[in-house]
Design a protein around this motif. Structure first.
Motif, PDB file in Angstrom:
ATOM      1  N   SER A 180      29.507  31.618  34.464  1.00 16.37           N
ATOM      2  CA  SER A 180      29.832  32.551  35.697  1.00 16.37           C
ATOM      3  C   SER A 180      30.952  33.316  35.522  1.00 16.37           C
ATOM      4  O   SER A 180      31.715  33.452  34.409  1.00 16.37           O
ATOM      5  CB  SER A 180      29.713  31.902  37.171  1.00 16.37           C
ATOM      6  OG  SER A 180      29.336  32.986  38.055  1.00 16.37           O
ATOM      7  N   GLY A 181      31.536  33.941  36.428  1.00 16.85           N
ATOM      8  CA  GLY A 181      32.898  34.654  36.207  1.00 16.85           C
ATOM      9  C   GLY A 181      34.177  33.833  36.166  1.00 16.85           C
ATOM     10  O   GLY A 181      34.956  34.230  35.482  1.00 16.85           O
ATOM     11  N   THR A 182      34.186  32.803  36.826  1.00 19.57           N
ATOM     12  CA  THR A 182      35.415  31.806  36.572  1.00 19.57           C
ATOM     13  C   THR A 182      35.403  31.158  35.202  1.00 19.57           C
ATOM     14  O   THR A 182      36.501  31.151  34.559  1.00 19.57           O
ATOM     15  CB  THR A 182      34.941  30.509  37.467  1.00 19.57           C
ATOM     16  OG1 THR A 182      34.667  30.966  38.727  1.00 19.57           O
ATOM     17  CG2 THR A 182      36.082  29.349  37.646  1.00 19.57           C
ATOM     18  N   LEU A 239      36.625  33.877  33.029  1.00 21.92           N
ATOM     19  CA  LEU A 239      38.238  33.948  33.220  1.00 21.92           C
ATOM     20  C   LEU A 239      38.918  32.832  32.501  1.00 21.92           C
ATOM     21  O   LEU A 239      39.843  32.839  31.913  1.00 21.92           O
ATOM     22  CB  LEU A 239      38.541  33.956  34.522  1.00 21.92           C
ATOM     23  CG  LEU A 239      38.269  35.111  35.498  1.00 21.92           C
ATOM     24  CD1 LEU A 239      37.985  34.975  36.869  1.00 21.92           C
ATOM     25  CD2 LEU A 239      39.366  36.373  35.065  1.00 21.92           C
ATOM     26  N   TRP A 254      42.540  36.846  44.440  1.00 25.38           N
ATOM     27  CA  TRP A 254      41.481  35.657  44.524  1.00 25.38           C
ATOM     28  C   TRP A 254      42.475  34.391  44.336  1.00 25.38           C
ATOM     29  O   TRP A 254      42.912  34.393  43.063  1.00 25.38           O
ATOM     30  CB  TRP A 254      40.435  35.785  43.641  1.00 25.38           C
ATOM     31  CG  TRP A 254      39.413  34.852  43.644  1.00 25.38           C
ATOM     32  CD1 TRP A 254      39.001  34.114  44.782  1.00 25.38           C
ATOM     33  CD2 TRP A 254      38.670  34.258  42.588  1.00 25.38           C
ATOM     34  NE1 TRP A 254      37.842  33.205  44.504  1.00 25.38           N
ATOM     35  CE2 TRP A 254      37.991  33.139  43.011  1.00 25.38           C
ATOM     36  CE3 TRP A 254      38.912  34.165  41.128  1.00 25.38           C
ATOM     37  CZ2 TRP A 254      37.088  32.310  42.205  1.00 25.38           C
ATOM     38  CZ3 TRP A 254      37.905  33.525  40.296  1.00 25.38           C
ATOM     39  CH2 TRP A 254      37.344  32.589  40.882  1.00 25.38           C
ATOM     40  N   HIS A 275      42.660  32.777  40.583  1.00 22.55           N
ATOM     41  CA  HIS A 275      43.051  33.431  39.367  1.00 22.55           C
ATOM     42  C   HIS A 275      44.649  32.784  39.002  1.00 22.55           C
ATOM     43  O   HIS A 275      44.706  32.334  38.005  1.00 22.55           O
ATOM     44  CB  HIS A 275      43.552  35.032  39.806  1.00 22.55           C
ATOM     45  CG  HIS A 275      42.556  35.828  39.688  1.00 22.55           C
ATOM     46  ND1 HIS A 275      42.464  36.987  40.562  1.00 22.55           N
ATOM     47  CD2 HIS A 275      41.485  35.975  38.899  1.00 22.55           C
ATOM     48  CE1 HIS A 275      41.237  37.605  39.998  1.00 22.55           C
ATOM     49  NE2 HIS A 275      40.633  36.944  39.266  1.00 22.55           N
ATOM     50  N   HIS A 331      41.031  44.160  39.465  1.00 22.95           N
ATOM     51  CA  HIS A 331      39.664  43.726  39.951  1.00 22.95           C
ATOM     52  C   HIS A 331      38.811  44.957  39.697  1.00 22.95           C
ATOM     53  O   HIS A 331      39.103  46.243  40.066  1.00 22.95           O
ATOM     54  CB  HIS A 331      39.799  43.732  41.732  1.00 22.95           C
ATOM     55  CG  HIS A 331      40.529  42.473  41.813  1.00 22.95           C
ATOM     56  ND1 HIS A 331      40.101  41.396  42.630  1.00 22.95           N
ATOM     57  CD2 HIS A 331      41.795  41.480  41.418  1.00 22.95           C
ATOM     58  CE1 HIS A 331      41.003  40.412  42.980  1.00 22.95           C
ATOM     59  NE2 HIS A 331      42.127  40.608  42.173  1.00 22.95           N
ATOM     60  N   ASN A 372      38.960  41.283  45.831  1.00 21.94           N
ATOM     61  CA  ASN A 372      39.176  40.109  46.689  1.00 21.94           C
ATOM     62  C   ASN A 372      40.493  39.665  46.819  1.00 21.94           C
ATOM     63  O   ASN A 372      40.999  39.432  45.847  1.00 21.94           O
ATOM     64  CB  ASN A 372      38.224  39.127  45.914  1.00 21.94           C
ATOM     65  CG  ASN A 372      38.131  37.844  46.803  1.00 21.94           C
ATOM     66  OD1 ASN A 372      38.761  37.616  47.832  1.00 21.94           O
ATOM     67  ND2 ASN A 372      37.538  36.668  46.107  1.00 21.94           N
ATOM     68  N   ASP A 386      38.401  41.837  35.833  1.00 16.84           N
ATOM     69  CA  ASP A 386      37.537  40.948  36.477  1.00 16.84           C
ATOM     70  C   ASP A 386      36.535  41.639  37.122  1.00 16.84           C
ATOM     71  O   ASP A 386      36.682  42.319  38.440  1.00 16.84           O
ATOM     72  CB  ASP A 386      38.376  40.062  37.576  1.00 16.84           C
ATOM     73  CG  ASP A 386      37.759  38.907  38.035  1.00 16.84           C
ATOM     74  OD1 ASP A 386      36.196  38.953  37.701  1.00 16.84           O
ATOM     75  OD2 ASP A 386      38.241  38.174  38.940  1.00 16.84           O
ATOM     76  N   ALA A 445      33.525  41.157  39.074  1.00 12.40           N
ATOM     77  CA  ALA A 445      32.700  39.859  39.840  1.00 12.40           C
ATOM     78  C   ALA A 445      31.649  40.602  40.893  1.00 12.40           C
ATOM     79  O   ALA A 445      31.061  39.780  41.494  1.00 12.40           O
ATOM     80  CB  ALA A 445      33.485  38.886  40.677  1.00 12.40           C
ATOM     81  N   TYR A 446      31.591  41.744  41.218  1.00 12.58           N
ATOM     82  CA  TYR A 446      31.068  42.342  42.282  1.00 12.58           C
ATOM     83  C   TYR A 446      30.357  43.786  42.142  1.00 12.58           C
ATOM     84  O   TYR A 446      30.169  44.501  42.725  1.00 12.58           O
ATOM     85  CB  TYR A 446      31.762  42.803  43.494  1.00 12.58           C
ATOM     86  CG  TYR A 446      32.414  41.482  44.201  1.00 12.58           C
ATOM     87  CD1 TYR A 446      31.804  40.826  44.954  1.00 12.58           C
ATOM     88  CD2 TYR A 446      33.818  41.012  43.699  1.00 12.58           C
ATOM     89  CE1 TYR A 446      32.420  39.442  45.536  1.00 12.58           C
ATOM     90  CE2 TYR A 446      34.286  39.822  44.055  1.00 12.58           C
ATOM     91  CZ  TYR A 446      33.552  38.940  44.942  1.00 12.58           C
ATOM     92  OH  TYR A 446      34.122  37.671  45.589  1.00 12.58           O
ATOM     93  N   SER A 497      30.472  38.449  36.271  1.00  9.95           N
ATOM     94  CA  SER A 497      29.842  37.402  36.951  1.00  9.95           C
ATOM     95  C   SER A 497      28.488  38.068  37.519  1.00  9.95           C
ATOM     96  O   SER A 497      28.566  39.107  37.977  1.00  9.95           O
ATOM     97  CB  SER A 497      30.760  37.046  38.224  1.00  9.95           C
ATOM     98  OG  SER A 497      29.883  36.268  39.288  1.00  9.95           O
ATOM     99  N   ALA A 557      27.055  36.055  39.886  1.00  5.94           N
ATOM    100  CA  ALA A 557      26.928  35.325  41.102  1.00  5.94           C
ATOM    101  C   ALA A 557      26.468  36.110  42.177  1.00  5.94           C
ATOM    102  O   ALA A 557      25.575  35.904  43.058  1.00  5.94           O
ATOM    103  CB  ALA A 557      28.208  34.451  41.320  1.00  5.94           C
ATOM    104  N   LYS A 558      27.105  37.281  42.623  1.00  8.56           N
ATOM    105  CA  LYS A 558      26.979  38.042  43.539  1.00  8.56           C
ATOM    106  C   LYS A 558      26.073  39.079  43.309  1.00  8.56           C
ATOM    107  O   LYS A 558      25.048  39.321  44.344  1.00  8.56           O
ATOM    108  CB  LYS A 558      28.284  38.734  44.228  1.00  8.56           C
ATOM    109  CG  LYS A 558      29.401  37.861  43.839  1.00  8.56           C
ATOM    110  CD  LYS A 558      29.935  36.993  44.886  1.00  8.56           C
ATOM    111  CE  LYS A 558      30.839  36.215  44.451  1.00  8.56           C
ATOM    112  NZ  LYS A 558      31.609  35.111  45.497  1.00  8.56           N
TER     113      LYS A 558
HETATM  114  N1  PMP Z   1      36.779  36.851  40.340  1.00  7.71           N
HETATM  115  C1  PMP Z   1      36.789  37.247  41.830  1.00  7.71           C
HETATM  116  C2  PMP Z   1      37.774  38.152  42.135  1.00  7.71           C
HETATM  117  C3  PMP Z   1      35.911  36.547  42.604  1.00  7.71           C
HETATM  118  O1  PMP Z   1      36.073  36.709  43.981  1.00  7.71           O
HETATM  119  C4  PMP Z   1      34.995  35.598  42.362  1.00  7.71           C
HETATM  120  C5  PMP Z   1      34.134  34.824  43.145  1.00  7.71           C
HETATM  121  N2  PMP Z   1      34.573  34.437  44.271  1.00  7.71           N
HETATM  122  C6  PMP Z   1      34.805  35.406  40.731  1.00  7.71           C
HETATM  123  C7  PMP Z   1      35.736  36.063  39.864  1.00  7.71           C
HETATM  124  C8  PMP Z   1      34.199  34.289  40.130  1.00  7.71           C
HETATM  125  O2  PMP Z   1      33.135  33.823  40.737  1.00  7.71           O
HETATM  126  P1  PMP Z   1      31.901  32.969  40.056  1.00  7.71           P
HETATM  127  O3  PMP Z   1      32.523  32.056  39.031  1.00  7.71           O
HETATM  128  O4  PMP Z   1      30.926  32.428  41.120  1.00  7.71           O
HETATM  129  O5  PMP Z   1      31.159  33.960  39.322  1.00  7.71           O
END
Ligand code: PMP
Length: 426
Positions: free
Chosen positions: A107-109, A112, A135, A138, A183, A188, A216, A218-219, A252, A254-255
């Motif tokens: 995922s995004g985490t 990173l 966030w 980070h 971002h 976030n 980053d 993520a959205y 990411s 995820a969202k």
């Molecule tokens: N970057 C930002 C700014 C986020 O808000 C999030 C999720 N909260 C992520 C990265 C990574 O999320 P995930 O690992 O669930 O993809």
């Protein structure tokens, strides 16, 4: 004696965000509202499996060749190439010139984390600039790799708008070659994004000061419902940096695909064009070297990335009908969130709640930085069972037609309570 080896290990406080989830689960009150964690909920307050995901899963399960074998170390090629395409655009020069190295991540985490590891391995002296606020994870992700972090001004609390001047000044004053984490959209926690013309100024300043951008993302698709619109900053950055510096992009799913727990994402590194007449390595050689280093990181940490979510997202990205369904799904999510923003703002105005609440509708994405103080947030929880992060960040996705009135009344009560007790103003 090793018997006591573990005895002095310090216990750390739990993660603030996940602690909210725990307190909420234990709260016996009938009406409780979760505006904490950033996960989409439908109008009944339930997690939503996107119709595009359901269809992709049906197709995958019906495929007799489906299995649970390992993926390659750098992930599913259909995912990484499709992911780069939606991020950079069908007509991306960087893709056409094969200047993009992509690998699957947790995922995004995880993306990173790989970026942080890569930077700490090859450029350990670099300072990582993070927006103030950002966030919370980070800071941990970069510092856990031994990197130094600093902040750049972003949110102007007095005006609830972007501190562009401070942002540009930080770019100018940062050591040359610093990494700026940007971002890509739906910032976030503030929900406040630079306008398109502000992005031009920010990225021009970055090029001028030899910054290495790390986007980053993520959205994407969550801010406006449009993948293209939400990729504006990333694509502008990739074109502006083509002759100046590499770009890291952490992506990411995820969202925007609702694959929170499946941990599906990608890291992309965009290699700049070599200087004309330079005798150094060419792009294919550099790209190959980067690919091998990303493999090395992933191999030692997770061996290879998870397959199931990657197969679903890859199916969606590579099947026209599923892609079209996904676009509709993103519009469904972003429109419901926008509707809830308006509903909350309108109810606060109707109640005559002291302060101006327009920022709630002017912000975008999952979150609103409400401007509520820590004490107000505590009272929201204790008196009204409305849960949000201490910074006043509210996940708007947690609002629905059944609870928005309760939340508006709760905010009204806490704002008036603190106004009368300490004449604190929003
Ligand atoms: N970057 C930002 C700014 C986020 O808000 C999030 C999720 N909260 C992520 C990265 C990574 O999320 P995930 O690992 O669930 O993809």
């Amino acid at each position: 004696m090793s018997r006591t080896l573990l005895n002095s290990i310090e216990e750390l406080p739990g993660d603030a965000l996940f602690a909210i989830k725990q307190r909420l689960a234990e709260d016996p009150r009938d009406v409780k509202v979760d505006l904490g964690i950033g996960a989409y909920r439908d109008n009944n307050g339930k997690p939503w499996v996107l119709p595009a995901v359901r269809k992709a899963e049906t197709l995958i399960h019906a495929d007799p060749s489906f299995n649970h074998e390992y993926l390659g170390i750098n992930g599913l090629p259909g995912l990484t190439s499709g992911a780069a395409r939606i991020l950079l655009g069908e007509t991306s020069n960087a893709l056409a010139e094969k200047r993009v190295v992509s690998a699957q991540s947790l995922s995004g985490t995880g993306a990173l984390h790989i970026a942080a590891k890569f930077i700490s391995k090859f450029f350990p002296e670099k300072v990582i600039y993070l927006s103030d606020p950002t966030w919370a994870n980070h800071v941990s992700i970069f510092e856990s790799q031994g990197l130094k972090t600093a902040t750049y001004p972003y949110w102007d609390a007095a005006t609830k708008s972007l501190n562009l001047k401070g942002f540009l000044k930080a770019i100018e004053e940062s050591p040359r070659g610093s990494v700026f984490v940007l971002h890509a959209c739906a910032h976030n926690p503030t929900g406040l994004d630079p306008s398109e013309s502000e992005w031009v100024q920010i990225l021009d300043a970055c090029v001028k000061n030899d910054i290495v951008p790390l986007f980053d993302s993520a959205y994407q698709g969550f801010a406006s419902g449009s993948l293209d619109k939400d990729a504006y900053a990333v694509r502008l950055g990739v074109s502006k940096f083509a002759e100046s510096a590499p770009i890291f992009i952490c992506q990411s799913f995820a969202k925007n695909v609702g694959m929170y727990g499946e941990r599906c994402g990608c890291i992309h590194i965009v290699v700049p064009r070599p200087e004309a007449g330079s005798s150094g390595r060419d792009v294919p050689q550099i790209a190959k070297a980067i690919t091998s280093q990303l493999s090395k990181i992933t191999r030692s940490e997770v061996s290879n990335p998870p397959a199931y979510g990657a197969k679903i997202v890859s199916k969606i990205l590579n099947d026209e009908q599923l892609t079209a369904q996904w676009h509709e799904d993103m519009i469904t999510m972003s429109q419901r969130i926008t509707k809830m923003r308006h509903s909350l703002r309108d109810k606060l105005v109707e109640l005559g709640t002291p302060g101006n609440w327009d920022h709630i509708v002017n912000q975008c994405g999952m979150f609103s930085y409400t401007g509520l103080t820590k004490q107000m947030v505590e009272r929201l929880e204790s008196e009204h069972a409305v849960y949000m992060v201490a910074s006043g960040r509210a996940s708007i996705a947690g609002l629905n037609d059944n609870n928005v009135e309760h939340v508006a009344k709760a905010i009204d009560e806490v704002v008036r309570h603190f106004q009368s007790s300490s004449s604190s103003k929003l």
